[in-house]
Design a protein around this motif. Structure first.
Motif, PDB file in Angstrom:
ATOM      1  N   THR A  10       0.844  -1.191   0.000  1.00  0.00           N
ATOM      2  CA  THR A  10       0.000   0.000   0.000  1.00  0.00           C
ATOM      3  C   THR A  10       0.875   1.235   0.000  1.00  0.00           C
ATOM      4  N   HIS A  36      -7.329  -4.988  -5.164  1.00  0.00           N
ATOM      5  CA  HIS A  36      -8.664  -4.419  -5.008  1.00  0.00           C
ATOM      6  C   HIS A  36      -8.595  -3.031  -5.619  1.00  0.00           C
ATOM      7  N   THR A  37      -9.468  -2.751  -6.578  1.00  0.00           N
ATOM      8  CA  THR A  37      -9.440  -1.437  -7.210  1.00  0.00           C
ATOM      9  C   THR A  37      -9.928  -0.357  -6.268  1.00  0.00           C
ATOM     10  N   HIS A  38     -10.911  -0.699  -5.439  1.00  0.00           N
ATOM     11  CA  HIS A  38     -11.499   0.243  -4.497  1.00  0.00           C
ATOM     12  C   HIS A  38     -12.399  -0.566  -3.565  1.00  0.00           C
ATOM     13  N   PRO A  40     -15.972   0.162  -1.719  1.00  0.00           N
ATOM     14  CA  PRO A  40     -17.070   1.058  -1.382  1.00  0.00           C
ATOM     15  C   PRO A  40     -17.354   1.071   0.119  1.00  0.00           C
ATOM     16  N   GLY A  58      -8.408  -1.223   1.255  1.00  0.00           N
ATOM     17  CA  GLY A  58      -8.764  -0.036   0.494  1.00  0.00           C
ATOM     18  C   GLY A  58      -7.583   0.798   0.049  1.00  0.00           C
ATOM     19  N   ARG A  59      -6.354   0.290   0.261  1.00  0.00           N
ATOM     20  CA  ARG A  59      -5.164   1.085  -0.031  1.00  0.00           C
ATOM     21  C   ARG A  59      -4.161   0.336  -0.919  1.00  0.00           C
ATOM     22  N   ASP A  62      -1.750  -0.854  -7.347  1.00  0.00           N
ATOM     23  CA  ASP A  62      -2.064  -1.643  -8.534  1.00  0.00           C
ATOM     24  C   ASP A  62      -0.989  -2.720  -8.691  1.00  0.00           C
ATOM     25  N   GLU A 121     -17.937  -3.869  -4.867  1.00  0.00           N
ATOM     26  CA  GLU A 121     -16.778  -3.550  -5.705  1.00  0.00           C
ATOM     27  C   GLU A 121     -17.019  -4.012  -7.136  1.00  0.00           C
ATOM     28  N   ASP A 124     -19.610  -1.947  -9.176  1.00  0.00           N
ATOM     29  CA  ASP A 124     -19.125  -0.684  -9.725  1.00  0.00           C
ATOM     30  C   ASP A 124     -18.378  -0.885 -11.043  1.00  0.00           C
TER      31      ASP A 124
END
Length: 285
Positions: A10, A36-38, A40, A58-59, A62, A121, A124
């Motif tokens: 991260t 994880h791209t993001h 929610p 969440g951090r 890529d 996730e 989205d």
């Protein structure tokens, strides 16, 4: 037994460059990175391990960008995703990333794929949760068509591509399969043990990436039977326990099952803590 590692890299942890350099210098076999791209914040999906979702989810960096940095400062270690959420990617774009990473690293890339647990996730990304498994299979079909030596089309109900020029090609060569060669990087499929998963692995994977490694004494022989019943060479099956917290007894049990590679879990921490963990893991090399 090859000893690789995984970590949630991260913006708050050791960097990909420093970690990759230390892994290579110390004799570890590879680096697997999750994705994880993001996340929610309004999600309703419970964390599979129970309790609150850890901060690092969440951090995450890529994985392809981080692995590219790792590839640039190493020559030997394997580079892998553990796992790529394949249903959340455009397959043409993902095929290009994977082929480029394999090409630039000299054939060191492993594509670990999975289908996710976070419904919000995936939503989205426009993923219909009930169809994500079939969507992932067909998107991998698109990728393998683009990795083929000659322009090859793929026509699926959920994903397709015209016969195309698509370079660079992965360094890794096609592997034999009863339905035709598997092109591209070694592909490991994640998921919990079940007959359906084992049929999926046998149909289009190079092996299994089970989290934690529990239950393998029963599961590995079952997967091998499914593999051989489908006409696949038992010598080509890769079972790679992932995110393992090691002990001498656990690794001995894996070796007795014929497992040749294990991925140990590193903490999502700063450089000092990660290096101390690598010092502790050195006994397993």
């Amino acid at each position: 037994m090859r000893i690789a590692t995984t970590i949630f890299l991260t913006d708050e942890t050791i960097t990909p460059v420093r970690l990759a350099q230390e892994l290579e210098q110390r004799g570890f076999a590879g680096l697997y990175l999750p994705e994880h791209t993001h996340i929610p914040v309004s999600r309703e999906t419970p964390y599979p391990a129970g309790g609150p979702l850890p901060r690092e989810y969440g951090r995450t960096l890529d994985p392809f960008v981080a692995l590219a940095q790792a590839a640039a400062v190493t020559e030997r270690i394997g580079l892998a995703t553990g796992i790529t959420l394949i249903a959340q990617h455009d397959p043409i774009d993902l095929a290009k990333k994977a082929a480029t990473l394999d090409f630039l690293s000299g054939g060191r890339f492993t594509l670990g794929v999975g289908f996710g647990w976070n419904v919000e996730e995936a939503a989205d990304h426009g993923v219909d949760w009930s169809r994500r498994l079939e969507l992932g299979r067909q998107r991998l079909g698109v990728m393998r068509a683009l990795w083929a030596d000659e322009p090859t089309a793929y026509d699926g109900t959920l994903a397709s591509v015209r016969a195309s020029d698509a370079y660079p090609k992965p360094v890794q060569r096609p592997r034999e399969h009863p339905d035709g060669p598997l092109t591209g990087p070694r592909t490991l499929i994640g998921g919990a043990a079940s007959p359906k998963l084992f049929r999926r692995i046998t149909a289009y994977g190079d092996g299994w990436l089970p989290i934690g490694g529990s239950g393998l004494t029963e599961a590995v022989p079952q997967l091998r039977r499914t593999w051989e019943d489908a006409g696949r060479d038992p010598k080509t099956l890769h079972v790679v326990p992932y995110a393992v917290l090691p002990s001498p007894g656990k690794l001995t049990r894996f070796a007795d099952l014929g497992i040749e590679e294990v991925v140990l879990q590193l903490p999502p921490a700063d450089e000092g803590e990660v290096l101390r963990t690598l010092d502790a893991y050195a006994q397993y090399l």
